[in-house]
Structures are given as C-alpha cells and as structure tokens.
Scaffold this motif. Structure first.
Motif: not given
Length: 503
Positions: A8, A15, A17, A28, A30, A245, A433-434, A437
């Motif tokens: 992502d 990042k 993941v 993860v 970043r 997303s 989470e994320e 991603a």
C-alpha cells in the motif's frame, strides 16, 4: 503455510504488509516517501526513491513475519490513484512522478469544465476532468514540457510502477485504467477519450488492462535481491487504492457507502450499471459489469495532520519522549469542547475541495472565548461535513442505507459517532488493520486460488466491527451547523479566486 503480501503506497508512506491466509497481519513495515515541491502547485516524488523505499519495506516485513519468503503465494500492490508515473521507451522514469496532490493542471481542468469538454468527458468517460486527472496532467505536460511529452513510452499509475519494478512487466488493471481514458459503458479504452483531450499521440502508451487478480509476472532475480522475496513469486495486477480500501474494509458491495477518512475524503459505492453524474466518478469496478462510484476530494485528515504539526508541535515532542500518543491528548480536548455550544467552523480545504481549483481552507465563527479545543472540534467537524457532501451525492444516486468507515481517525469512538451524527445514517467502524493492503492481498489470494474471489474475505467481520447510530439531538444541531458550512462555501466562491490571486 501460505501467506500474501499487500503493498500500500500512499502519498507520504509506502508500506508492505504480510498476511496469513486467514487475514491475520503477520508483519508491517513502513517507509516515508518524501514529497518534492519544486514550485507552487507541483507535488512530485522520485520514482526510483519510491521503489527503493518500498523494496526496503518488503524486506523488513519478510524478516519480521517469522515465515520463509517461499511461503508467499502472491503479491499485489495498491497505491494512490490519479497523478502520473511516466517511463520512457527504455522503461526508465521520465522525470519525477506527479502525485494526486499536484494542482499544476487545475487551470487546464477548469478550462475544460467551463467549455463543452467537461460535459463530453462526463458522458464518455463517466467523470469530469480534475486537476490531478491523468488527462489534465498529460495535457499540461504536452503544452509546457513538449520534449518530455515526446519521450513518453508508457503512462503508468503508482502501483503499476511498483509492479514494473517487481516483475518487469508493463500494464495496469481495470480499476486504474478508468481514471481518464475508458468508455464508461464498454469499460474499455476509447480513442475518442484521448482525442477529446488532445492526447492522440499517446494511444500506444496506455498500458494493457488486466484483471486485478490476474498473474501479470513473477518476481525477478533483481527484485528478489532487493526485497528478500523469493524469485518467481507470482505478482498480481492489483487495484486502485480507493477500491482496495473499500474491498479491504468489507464495504465493496451495493447498498453500502464506504467512507475512507485519509489524506483524501473518499466515499464510494458499487453499482451493477453505469450511472453518470458530475458529483462522482463512475469508474470500472473489479469485475466486468461492475462500476465503482467515487465521490472524492483531497480534503480529509491531511487537514488534521497539518493542524497537529502547526499547533501541537511541542506536545508531539513531549508525547514521543514519554512514549505516549498525541492523539489521546487531542481526543480529550475534542471531548471537552464537544460538551458546549460553539460557532467555530473550519473549511478543510488546504489541498483542494469539491468546489473547484481555487478554494482554500479557513476558520470561521471564532471569538475570543474559543480555545484550542474548539479549533480541534471545528477541524473534525469540517472533515466530516466535507465527507457528507460526497455521501449525500451518493445517497441521491444509489441510496446506500449504511456506511462503513475506516482510516486512522475512525479508531476514536467519538469520531465514529460524529460521522454517524453528521451523515445521518448508521456507521460501522471496522478494526481492519491496513485495509488497502488487505484489499490488494485479497486480489493476490484470489489469483493464487486461496479465495474464490476478491470479495471472499475469510475473516469474521462482525467480530471486528462496531456500529454507531445517529443521536437525534446531536444530528439536528449538527445539521444546522452543516447548512451554515455550505452557505459559507457558497459565499466564498467568488472570493476564493481573489485570495488565490494574492499568491
């Protein structure tokens, strides 16, 4: 045990993941990617620098995951949409990338929308041009950098550049391809779109379209050395981050407004037929015969980040030294201010708005008795008010009955409740989470045969969700405030350009 990588790459951070096949985040990593602002309205990034940062993040994530790289059965990327990542005929970057926060082409888009080009674009492509649309940016390059324009080999998006670096192939996916040059009805490239924008010379430069789940190459030896991935790992086409997303948060379906409070105010809903309106982009969905209707503006939590940087600099330093979160302090001040009436209001238009290219941010209704908490409240309400502009448009067109909310701001229950009160509909905040991603990883997993489709999310979504319902009293008070928010915007329309002319 199979695992998946979702990349992502946002506007400030890229990042990597690594997910288990059940959706559990294993690791993860970043890396910040600096924005280059060589002159006003130009917001760029170094393309090789983006890849280097992403490769470093992948390597760290692989090392932290506790799994061998050979367990990874698929990798897919998502990244900020729109803007332009150009490569020449030797597949090398053709200057810095133009990000979606860049507004150099705002005059181009405004001129088109003031002529018949805007309406013709809407009818043909399902959207009107805007400052960071590939069409407008490419036309600006054609008119202002003809030598660069003449050397264009391929017109890519951010995630497509990362794909090229990973597996050495050129291409895009259906969702990303529809940012400017596809026919909204056929969902395929249309030469008439290039002609409409005076970009006929780029016909051969448009990347071939693939399904988001399609294997488009494998990790090369060089990429394996740079990332720690196993050479030959399948790479899938991936998808636009707006769609990713919604998919990752469980909101990619009809009847739901997916609301992402990030750098951009992103609001979207899926339909099984194209419906055209200037208030949203009607773009390709993940599958043929599916459309994702996006009502967006660069006017969400980037304003909050700016406010923190400018008004909480000392507190941020103190919190970091104490190992605490600055957001906890902000939440307390917001809660205190929310318990009393306030006329303070904020237009969150530091980077753009739904009202055209000449807008700017501003506080209104401030008096001497207001404090920093009132300003925080005004920023939060302004962000949610701007989301409401977009969600109301989608309600008109598609009548979604509920909203799903994600983004860092949604982790604060008071903010999720504020969105429910302002949008006037149930809002489900997901602890995903994320999300973006994970949306990319779902496509990789579907392509690898782990999932029946990208929407076959293996997680128990109900266990990670909380639904907030509008409070009638707060809803009424905030609705009155929202009407004033809109009235001020109407009054500012002729003034915003005059402010812009001051420099």
């Amino acid at each position: 045990m199979p695992s998946l990588v979702g990349i992502d790459s946002g506007l400030t951070v890229t990042k990597a993941v690594i997910f288990d096949a059940d959706g559990t985040v294993l690791s993860v990593a970043r890396r910040r990617v600096p924005q280059l602002i060589p002159e006003p309205r130009h917001v760029e990034r170094d393309m090789d620098g983006l890849w280097s940062a992403t490769a470093d993040a992948i390597r760290e994530a692989v090392q932290k995951s506790g799994r061998p790289a050979s367990d990874i059965v698929g990798i897919a990327a998502t990244a900020h949409g729109d803007g332009i990542y150009l490569v020449d005929r030797e597949l090398r970057p053709l200057g810095p990338a133009v990000t979606s926060l860049d507004t150099r082409a705002s005059a181009v888009a405004d001129a088109w929308n003031e002529s018949d080009v805007g309406e013709r674009s809407l009818q043909l492509t399902g959207q009107k041009p805007h400052a960071s649309a590939p069409s407008a940016v490419l036309r600006w390059i054609r008119d202002n950098q003809p030598e660069r324009y003449g050397r264009i080999g391929h017109v890519l998006a951010a995630k497509d550049w990362l794909r090229l670096c990973l597996c050495g192939t050129i291409g895009t996916d259906r969702t990303e391809a529809s940012t400017s040059f596809t026919n909204v009805r056929t969902q395929a490239y249309d030469p008439d779109a290039l002609a409409l924008f005076g970009l006929e010379a780029l016909n051969a430069g448009l990347p071939e379209m693939a399904a988001s789940t399609e294997i488009v190459g494998t990790v090369t030896r060089l990429a394996a050395e740079q990332t720690g991935l196993a050479e030959g790992t399948p790479v899938m086409a991936g998808l636009h981050d707006v769609t990713a997303s919604a998919l990752g948060m469980g909101g990619y379906r009809q009847g739901i407004a997916a609301v992402i409070a990030g750098t951009y105010s992103i609001n979207e809903t899926v339909s099984d037929a194209p419906k055209i309106d200037a208030r949203w982009f009607c773009r390709n969905g993940i599958a043929p015969g599916e459309w994702n209707n996006m009502s967006i503006s660069p006017a969400s939590t980037a304003n909050y980040d700016w406010f923190l940087e400018k008004f909480f600099a000392a507190e941020i330093r103190d919190a970091e030294q104490a190992g605490q979160s600055i957001h906890d302090l902000v939440a307390r001040e917001f809660a205190a201010a929310s318990g009393r009436p306030s006329s303070a209001m904020f237009h969150p238009y530091l980077f753009g708005s739904p009202f055209g290219g000449a807008t700017s941010a501003g506080f209104f209704g401030l008096n001497a008795w207001h404090d920093r908490g009132d300003a925080i409240r005004a920023v939060f309400e302004g962000i949610a008010f701007n989301h409401r502009i977009h969600v109301d448009a989608l309600k008109d067109g598609f009548a979604p009955g509920t909203a799903r909310l994600t983004g860092g701001i949604s982790r604060n229950p008071a903010m999720a409740q504020l969105f429910a009160d302002i949008l006037g509909m149930p809002v489900t905040a997901t602890a995903t989470e994320e999300a973006a991603a994970w949306g990319a990883a779902l496509c990789a997993g579907a392509g690898a045969g782990l999932f029946a489709s990208p929407t076959s999310d293996p997680r128990d979504l109900e266990s990670i969700e909380t639904t907030y319902y509008p409070d009638p009293g707060r809803r009424e008070a905030l609705d009155r405030k929202y009407r004033v928010f809109l009235d001020i915007a109407d009054a500012m329309r002729p003034i915003w350009p005059r402010l812009q002319d001051l420099g």
